[in-house]
Design a protein around this motif. Structure first.
Motif, PDB file in Angstrom:
ATOM      1  N   HIS A   1       3.579  10.178  -9.349  1.00  0.00           N
ATOM      2  CA  HIS A   1       2.834  10.298 -10.526  1.00  0.00           C
ATOM      3  C   HIS A   1       2.224  11.599 -10.583  1.00  0.00           C
ATOM      4  CE1 HIS A   1       0.475   9.517 -14.129  1.00  0.00           C
ATOM      5  NE2 HIS A   1      -0.639   9.644 -13.437  1.00  0.00           N
ATOM      6  N   GLN A   2       1.402  11.981  -9.433  1.00  0.00           N
ATOM      7  CA  GLN A   2       0.851  13.230  -9.351  1.00  0.00           C
ATOM      8  C   GLN A   2       1.494  14.315  -9.318  1.00  0.00           C
ATOM      9  OE1 GLN A   2      -1.777  12.659  -5.544  1.00  0.00           O
ATOM     10  NE2 GLN A   2      -3.304  11.417  -6.686  1.00  0.00           N
ATOM     11  N   TYR A   3       2.367  14.436  -8.723  1.00  0.00           N
ATOM     12  CA  TYR A   3       3.474  15.420  -8.669  1.00  0.00           C
ATOM     13  C   TYR A   3       4.029  15.891 -10.057  1.00  0.00           C
ATOM     14  CZ  TYR A   3       7.793  18.148  -7.788  1.00  0.00           C
ATOM     15  OH  TYR A   3       8.664  18.914  -7.824  1.00  0.00           O
ATOM     16  N   TYR A   4       4.626  14.732 -10.558  1.00  0.00           N
ATOM     17  CA  TYR A   4       4.979  15.032 -12.077  1.00  0.00           C
ATOM     18  C   TYR A   4       4.199  15.222 -13.117  1.00  0.00           C
ATOM     19  CZ  TYR A   4       9.512  13.255 -10.407  1.00  0.00           C
ATOM     20  OH  TYR A   4      10.718  13.133  -9.578  1.00  0.00           O
ATOM     21  N   SER A   5       2.797  15.009 -12.904  1.00  0.00           N
ATOM     22  CA  SER A   5       1.607  15.345 -13.642  1.00  0.00           C
ATOM     23  C   SER A   5       1.279  17.080 -13.485  1.00  0.00           C
ATOM     24  CB  SER A   5       0.370  14.710 -13.277  1.00  0.00           C
ATOM     25  OG  SER A   5       0.437  13.213 -13.692  1.00  0.00           O
ATOM     26  N   TYR A   6       1.172  17.350 -12.005  1.00  0.00           N
ATOM     27  CA  TYR A   6       0.812  18.552 -11.885  1.00  0.00           C
ATOM     28  C   TYR A   6       1.945  19.637 -12.112  1.00  0.00           C
ATOM     29  CZ  TYR A   6      -2.927  16.625  -8.926  1.00  0.00           C
ATOM     30  OH  TYR A   6      -3.953  15.900  -8.669  1.00  0.00           O
ATOM     31  N   THR A   7       3.204  19.042 -12.039  1.00  0.00           N
ATOM     32  CA  THR A   7       4.352  19.883 -12.374  1.00  0.00           C
ATOM     33  C   THR A   7       4.808  20.241 -13.957  1.00  0.00           C
ATOM     34  OG1 THR A   7       6.021  18.423 -12.017  1.00  0.00           O
ATOM     35  CG2 THR A   7       5.454  19.754 -10.213  1.00  0.00           C
ATOM     36  N   GLY A   8       4.002  19.422 -14.627  1.00  0.00           N
ATOM     37  CA  GLY A   8       4.227  19.297 -16.025  1.00  0.00           C
ATOM     38  C   GLY A   8       5.346  18.708 -16.754  1.00  0.00           C
ATOM     39  N   PHE A   9       5.892  17.572 -15.835  1.00  0.00           N
ATOM     40  CA  PHE A   9       7.052  16.743 -16.362  1.00  0.00           C
ATOM     41  C   PHE A   9       6.705  16.132 -17.731  1.00  0.00           C
ATOM     42  CE2 PHE A   9       9.255  12.619 -16.473  1.00  0.00           C
ATOM     43  CZ  PHE A   9      10.695  13.142 -16.582  1.00  0.00           C
ATOM     44  N   TYR A  10       5.554  15.383 -17.527  1.00  0.00           N
ATOM     45  CA  TYR A  10       5.087  14.366 -18.765  1.00  0.00           C
ATOM     46  C   TYR A  10       4.953  15.537 -19.837  1.00  0.00           C
ATOM     47  CZ  TYR A  10       4.086  11.233 -15.203  1.00  0.00           C
ATOM     48  OH  TYR A  10       4.372  10.202 -13.941  1.00  0.00           O
ATOM     49  N   SER A  11       4.317  16.641 -19.647  1.00  0.00           N
ATOM     50  CA  SER A  11       4.113  17.602 -20.827  1.00  0.00           C
ATOM     51  C   SER A  11       5.273  18.022 -21.245  1.00  0.00           C
ATOM     52  CB  SER A  11       3.208  18.952 -20.217  1.00  0.00           C
ATOM     53  OG  SER A  11       3.154  19.718 -21.538  1.00  0.00           O
ATOM     54  N   PHE A  12       6.339  18.095 -20.492  1.00  0.00           N
ATOM     55  CA  PHE A  12       7.558  18.718 -20.804  1.00  0.00           C
ATOM     56  C   PHE A  12       8.285  17.681 -21.994  1.00  0.00           C
ATOM     57  CE2 PHE A  12      12.133  18.072 -20.041  1.00  0.00           C
ATOM     58  CZ  PHE A  12      12.718  19.444 -20.618  1.00  0.00           C
ATOM     59  N   VAL A  13       8.157  16.553 -21.357  1.00  0.00           N
ATOM     60  CA  VAL A  13       8.714  15.174 -22.085  1.00  0.00           C
ATOM     61  C   VAL A  13       8.148  15.133 -23.325  1.00  0.00           C
ATOM     62  CG1 VAL A  13       9.106  12.545 -22.161  1.00  0.00           C
ATOM     63  CG2 VAL A  13       9.655  13.967 -20.118  1.00  0.00           C
ATOM     64  N   GLY A  14       6.879  14.969 -23.365  1.00  0.00           N
ATOM     65  CA  GLY A  14       5.966  15.284 -24.664  1.00  0.00           C
ATOM     66  C   GLY A  14       6.351  16.272 -25.663  1.00  0.00           C
ATOM     67  N   LYS A  15       6.643  17.424 -25.245  1.00  0.00           N
ATOM     68  CA  LYS A  15       6.724  18.755 -26.164  1.00  0.00           C
ATOM     69  C   LYS A  15       8.268  18.370 -26.723  1.00  0.00           C
ATOM     70  CE  LYS A  15       3.814  22.151 -24.092  1.00  0.00           C
ATOM     71  NZ  LYS A  15       3.751  23.410 -23.153  1.00  0.00           N
TER      72      LYS A  15
ATOM     73  N   VAL B   1       0.791  -1.243  -0.077  1.00  0.00           N
ATOM     74  CA  VAL B   1       0.147  -0.149  -0.142  1.00  0.00           C
ATOM     75  C   VAL B   1       0.945   1.329   0.127  1.00  0.00           C
ATOM     76  CG1 VAL B   1      -1.567   1.524   1.202  1.00  0.00           C
ATOM     77  CG2 VAL B   1      -1.790  -1.040   1.193  1.00  0.00           C
ATOM     78  N   ARG B   2       1.819   1.100   1.009  1.00  0.00           N
ATOM     79  CA  ARG B   2       2.895   2.500   0.793  1.00  0.00           C
ATOM     80  C   ARG B   2       3.599   2.620  -0.262  1.00  0.00           C
ATOM     81  NH1 ARG B   2       4.798   0.107   5.779  1.00  0.00           N
ATOM     82  NH2 ARG B   2       3.888   0.893   7.642  1.00  0.00           N
ATOM     83  N   LYS B   3       4.107   1.611  -0.895  1.00  0.00           N
ATOM     84  CA  LYS B   3       4.616   1.446  -2.343  1.00  0.00           C
ATOM     85  C   LYS B   3       3.606   2.112  -3.319  1.00  0.00           C
ATOM     86  CE  LYS B   3       8.287  -1.879  -1.692  1.00  0.00           C
ATOM     87  NZ  LYS B   3       8.655  -3.255  -2.165  1.00  0.00           N
ATOM     88  N   LYS B   4       2.376   1.728  -3.607  1.00  0.00           N
ATOM     89  CA  LYS B   4       1.399   2.178  -4.492  1.00  0.00           C
ATOM     90  C   LYS B   4       1.107   3.624  -4.161  1.00  0.00           C
ATOM     91  CE  LYS B   4      -1.211  -2.084  -5.323  1.00  0.00           C
ATOM     92  NZ  LYS B   4      -2.311  -2.999  -5.359  1.00  0.00           N
ATOM     93  N   SER B   5       1.066   3.978  -3.091  1.00  0.00           N
ATOM     94  CA  SER B   5       0.849   5.246  -2.504  1.00  0.00           C
ATOM     95  C   SER B   5       1.961   6.252  -2.766  1.00  0.00           C
ATOM     96  CB  SER B   5       0.567   5.500  -0.983  1.00  0.00           C
ATOM     97  OG  SER B   5      -0.519   4.487  -0.594  1.00  0.00           O
ATOM     98  N   ARG B   6       3.146   5.843  -2.530  1.00  0.00           N
ATOM     99  CA  ARG B   6       4.247   6.734  -2.886  1.00  0.00           C
ATOM    100  C   ARG B   6       4.192   6.829  -4.522  1.00  0.00           C
ATOM    101  NH1 ARG B   6      10.583   5.354  -1.631  1.00  0.00           N
ATOM    102  NH2 ARG B   6      11.429   7.540  -2.236  1.00  0.00           N
ATOM    103  N   PHE B   7       3.926   5.802  -5.033  1.00  0.00           N
ATOM    104  CA  PHE B   7       4.074   5.612  -6.642  1.00  0.00           C
ATOM    105  C   PHE B   7       3.038   6.884  -7.143  1.00  0.00           C
ATOM    106  CE2 PHE B   7       2.501   4.540 -10.882  1.00  0.00           C
ATOM    107  CZ  PHE B   7       3.678   4.462 -11.538  1.00  0.00           C
ATOM    108  N   ARG B   8       1.646   6.818  -6.617  1.00  0.00           N
ATOM    109  CA  ARG B   8       0.709   7.453  -6.971  1.00  0.00           C
ATOM    110  C   ARG B   8       0.992   9.061  -6.674  1.00  0.00           C
ATOM    111  NH1 ARG B   8      -2.978   5.361  -4.072  1.00  0.00           N
ATOM    112  NH2 ARG B   8      -3.414   3.849  -5.621  1.00  0.00           N
ATOM    113  N   LEU B   9       1.595   9.262  -5.604  1.00  0.00           N
ATOM    114  CA  LEU B   9       2.067  10.689  -5.027  1.00  0.00           C
ATOM    115  C   LEU B   9       3.105  11.238  -6.265  1.00  0.00           C
ATOM    116  CD1 LEU B   9       2.274  10.387  -1.299  1.00  0.00           C
ATOM    117  CD2 LEU B   9       0.695  11.699  -2.734  1.00  0.00           C
TER     118      LEU B   9
END
Length: 208
Positions: A19-33, A9-17
């Motif tokens: 994922h949310q952080y990199y989504s909110y900060t625009g990392f995935y968008s940056f890589v895509g661009k 559960v902790r590992k999943k929660s950490r992974f989810r957090l």
């Protein structure tokens, strides 16, 4: 709930957090661009190579000529300088060259090592820049976006620089300027070897 379940559960929660952080900060968008920006030049280079190979001269003959004309030491030196200072020459050219050598795997491995070492040198160039105020101010203005992204994403940006068509040298310079942990750079930067292996599999199919 047992210890194993709690750990999962902790590992999943950490992974989810994360994922949310990199989504909110625009990392995935940056890589895509970054990929979108790099795809067009890569496609243009491939089309140009195809047309040149078909109507102007044989690429394999051209690579053979380079191998016979220039010394191996000179080619390695040019590649090393490029990988250490801003990565101005696409490494794919040198990967294609390695296929025409007497020992393709050996020369490819040497190129991957030089690229990795070039990233380390870029890192220390960044650290040196940070020590000189006037130079630091200049580069902070020129690389403001890169530095901001490196502070936000750290290791993930280095991973992207090592694997994707994102300038690895510039990423390492930025890491050095923000005093990113050297051991982490060595670890994440080692994925550079993976990129060379994957690209070689594709390029070696084209170059005979």
């Amino acid at each position: 709930m047992g210890k194993k379940e709690k750990g999962k559960v902790r590992k999943k929660s950490r992974f989810r957090l994360l994922h949310q952080y990199y989504s909110y900060t625009g990392f995935y968008s940056f890589v895509g661009k970054s990929l979108k920006k790099s795809i067009l030049p890569i496609v243009l280079v491939i089309v140009a190579l195809f047309l040149l190979n078909k109507y102007v001269f044989n690429i394999n003959d051209g690579l053979k000529l380079i191998t016979e004309t220039f010394s191996t030491t000179g080619i390695f030196l040019v590649f090393f300088l490029s990988e250490s200072f801003l990565g101005l020459i696409p490494p794919e050219i040198f990967i294609a060259w390695s296929k025409k050598t007497s020992e393709p795997i050996l020369y490819l491995s040497a190129l991957a090592c030089l690229s990795y070492i070039g990233g380390i040198i870029s890192f220390f160039i960044g650290k040196s820049i940070a020590q000189i105020k006037s130079v630091k101010n200049y580069f902070e203005n020129k690389m403001a976006k890169q530095l901001k992204n490196t502070r936000k994403w750290g290791g993930f940006l280095i991973v992207a620089g090592a694997l994707l068509p994102i300038p690895f040298s510039i990423t390492c310079i930025a890491a050095g300027m923000i005093q990113y942990p050297f051991k982490s750079l060595l670890l994440f930067g080692s994925l550079r070897f993976v990129r060379f292996a994957v690209y070689a599999i594709a390029i070696f199919q084209i170059v005979s």
